[in-house]
Scaffold this motif. Structure first.
Motif, short mmCIF file in Angstrom:
data_model
loop_
_atom_site.label_atom_id
_atom_site.label_comp_id
_atom_site.label_asym_id
_atom_site.label_seq_id
_atom_site.Cartn_x
_atom_site.Cartn_y
_atom_site.Cartn_z
N LEU A 195 15.75 -23.54 -13.44
CA LEU A 195 14.48 -23.49 -14.15
C LEU A 195 13.92 -22.07 -14.18
O LEU A 195 13.52 -21.57 -15.24
CB LEU A 195 13.47 -24.42 -13.47
N LEU A 196 13.91 -21.41 -13.04
CA LEU A 196 13.36 -20.06 -12.96
C LEU A 196 14.16 -19.08 -13.83
O LEU A 196 13.60 -18.20 -14.48
CB LEU A 196 13.35 -19.58 -11.51
N ASN A 197 15.48 -19.27 -13.84
CA ASN A 197 16.33 -18.39 -14.66
C ASN A 197 16.06 -18.56 -16.15
O ASN A 197 16.23 -17.63 -16.93
CB ASN A 197 17.81 -18.67 -14.39
N ALA A 198 15.63 -19.76 -16.55
CA ALA A 198 15.39 -20.04 -17.98
C ALA A 198 14.03 -19.57 -18.46
O ALA A 198 13.78 -19.54 -19.67
CB ALA A 198 15.54 -21.54 -18.23
N LEU A 199 13.15 -19.19 -17.56
CA LEU A 199 11.82 -18.73 -17.96
C LEU A 199 11.93 -17.42 -18.74
O LEU A 199 12.68 -16.53 -18.37
CB LEU A 199 10.94 -18.52 -16.73
N ALA A 200 11.17 -17.33 -19.81
CA ALA A 200 11.20 -16.13 -20.66
C ALA A 200 10.69 -14.91 -19.89
O ALA A 200 9.85 -15.03 -18.99
CB ALA A 200 10.35 -16.35 -21.90
N SER A 201 11.17 -13.76 -20.26
CA SER A 201 10.75 -12.51 -19.62
C SER A 201 9.59 -11.88 -20.38
O SER A 201 9.39 -12.13 -21.57
CB SER A 201 11.92 -11.52 -19.59
N GLY A 202 8.82 -11.05 -19.65
CA GLY A 202 7.75 -10.27 -20.27
C GLY A 202 6.60 -11.09 -20.79
O GLY A 202 5.98 -10.74 -21.80
N VAL A 203 6.28 -12.21 -20.12
CA VAL A 203 5.19 -13.08 -20.58
C VAL A 203 3.89 -12.69 -19.87
O VAL A 203 3.88 -11.93 -18.90
CB VAL A 203 5.50 -14.57 -20.32
N LEU A 218 12.06 -22.29 -1.68
CA LEU A 218 12.53 -21.05 -2.28
C LEU A 218 12.32 -19.85 -1.37
O LEU A 218 11.34 -19.76 -0.63
CB LEU A 218 11.81 -20.80 -3.60
N THR A 219 13.25 -18.91 -1.47
CA THR A 219 13.09 -17.64 -0.77
C THR A 219 12.17 -16.74 -1.58
O THR A 219 11.87 -17.01 -2.75
CB THR A 219 14.44 -16.94 -0.61
N THR A 220 11.73 -15.67 -0.96
CA THR A 220 10.88 -14.72 -1.67
C THR A 220 11.60 -14.15 -2.89
O THR A 220 11.02 -14.00 -3.97
CB THR A 220 10.48 -13.56 -0.74
N ALA A 221 12.91 -13.87 -2.73
CA ALA A 221 13.70 -13.33 -3.84
C ALA A 221 13.78 -14.32 -5.00
O ALA A 221 13.71 -13.92 -6.18
CB ALA A 221 15.10 -12.98 -3.36
N GLN A 222 13.91 -15.59 -4.68
CA GLN A 222 13.98 -16.60 -5.74
C GLN A 222 12.64 -16.73 -6.47
O GLN A 222 12.61 -16.87 -7.69
CB GLN A 222 14.40 -17.94 -5.14
N LYS A 223 11.55 -16.65 -5.74
CA LYS A 223 10.23 -16.73 -6.37
C LYS A 223 10.01 -15.53 -7.30
O LYS A 223 9.36 -15.65 -8.34
CB LYS A 223 9.15 -16.77 -5.30
N THR A 224 10.59 -14.40 -6.91
CA THR A 224 10.43 -13.19 -7.71
C THR A 224 11.11 -13.31 -9.08
O THR A 224 10.75 -12.58 -10.02
CB THR A 224 10.99 -11.97 -6.93
N ILE A 225 12.07 -14.22 -9.19
CA ILE A 225 12.71 -14.44 -10.49
C ILE A 225 11.65 -14.78 -11.53
O ILE A 225 11.69 -14.31 -12.67
CB ILE A 225 13.74 -15.59 -10.42
#
Length: 234
Positions: A195-203, A218-225
């Motif tokens: 799900l996080l990977n599919a989120l659009a960038s620059g929103v 989730l880890t901090t790194a995963q949340k940063t996605i």
């Protein structure tokens, strides 16, 4: 608009007559009072070629059928809508992978299917709204394939309401609207990362609400996605 509805009603009436005739030819008792959904339920118990392959649209096809336990296997590739196809089908347990490459309307498709456990998958790449698709599917554990919400332009906030058992779901494409999956506290880490990977960038100003139980996985790194793309992650 009136002409469109008249044409649709005529098609459904003719479909009902043809299906009743086919069922009777196979020795199935039918009555003039039976609905299309009732006849289709009987057809599913006979075999997969008992008239279902003549259906050209999934609009409210099985709506309100409370005896259908398994979605029959037939060709859905010509469907352009599965609006409310299984709305309120409370006995439905499983749905195979559906071939839906041109379907643009899946609103309320499986709304209230409280005993549905698994959906094999479906092509969602053409839909513009995902409203209420799985609302109330409290037993749903797995959605196969990949959900593609790239063309969805309304919030995905009611799609997964009360899907408390959902563990596995994967996403492809780009999500560019608010999405809420806080009603799915059992999602696997793999599903969440998809799900996080599919989120659009620059929103800016968009929210991905997965709920506190999923956030804790989730880890901090995963949340940063998500946050790195400009999303608010809740």
């Amino acid at each position: 608009m009136a002409a469109t509805f008249t044409s649709l009603i005529t098609r459904l009436v003719n479909l009902r007559l043809d299906l009743a005739k086919t069922l009777r030819s196979k020795g199935v008792d039918t009555s003039d009072a039976e609905t299309l959904a009732s006849l289709i339920g009987k057809a599913a118990l006979v075999d997969s070629t008992s008239g279902l392959n003549q259906i050209r649209n999934g609009y409210q096809l099985f709506r309100g059928n409370t005896t259908l336990t398994r979605f029959p296997v037939f060709d859905t590739s010509v469907f352009d809508s599965i609006y409310q196809i299984c709305y309120g089908c409370t006995a439905l347990i499983s749905v195979p992978a559906l071939n839906t490459p041109i379907v643009d309307n899946m609103m309320y498709a499986f709304y209230g299917c409280s005993n549905l456990v698994e959906i094999g998958g479906m092509d969602t790449s053409q839909i513009t709204s995902a409203s209420e698709m799985f609302h109330g599917c409290k037993s749903l554990r797995r959605i196969g394939g990949m959900l593609n919400f790239s063309k969805v332009r309304s919030q995905i906030d009611s799609t997964f309401v009360s899907c408390a058992a959902l563990e596995e779901v994967a996403f492809v494409g780009t999500i560019s609207v608010d999405i809420a999956m806080n009603g799915c506290p059992k999602l696997t880490v793999g599903s969440l990362q998809s799900l996080l990977n599919a989120l659009a960038s620059g929103v800016s100003g968009l929210t991905c609400n997965i709920g506190s139980k999923n956030l804790a996985k989730l880890t901090t790194a995963q949340k940063t996605i998500a946050t790195g793309k400009g999303w608010m992650l809740e």
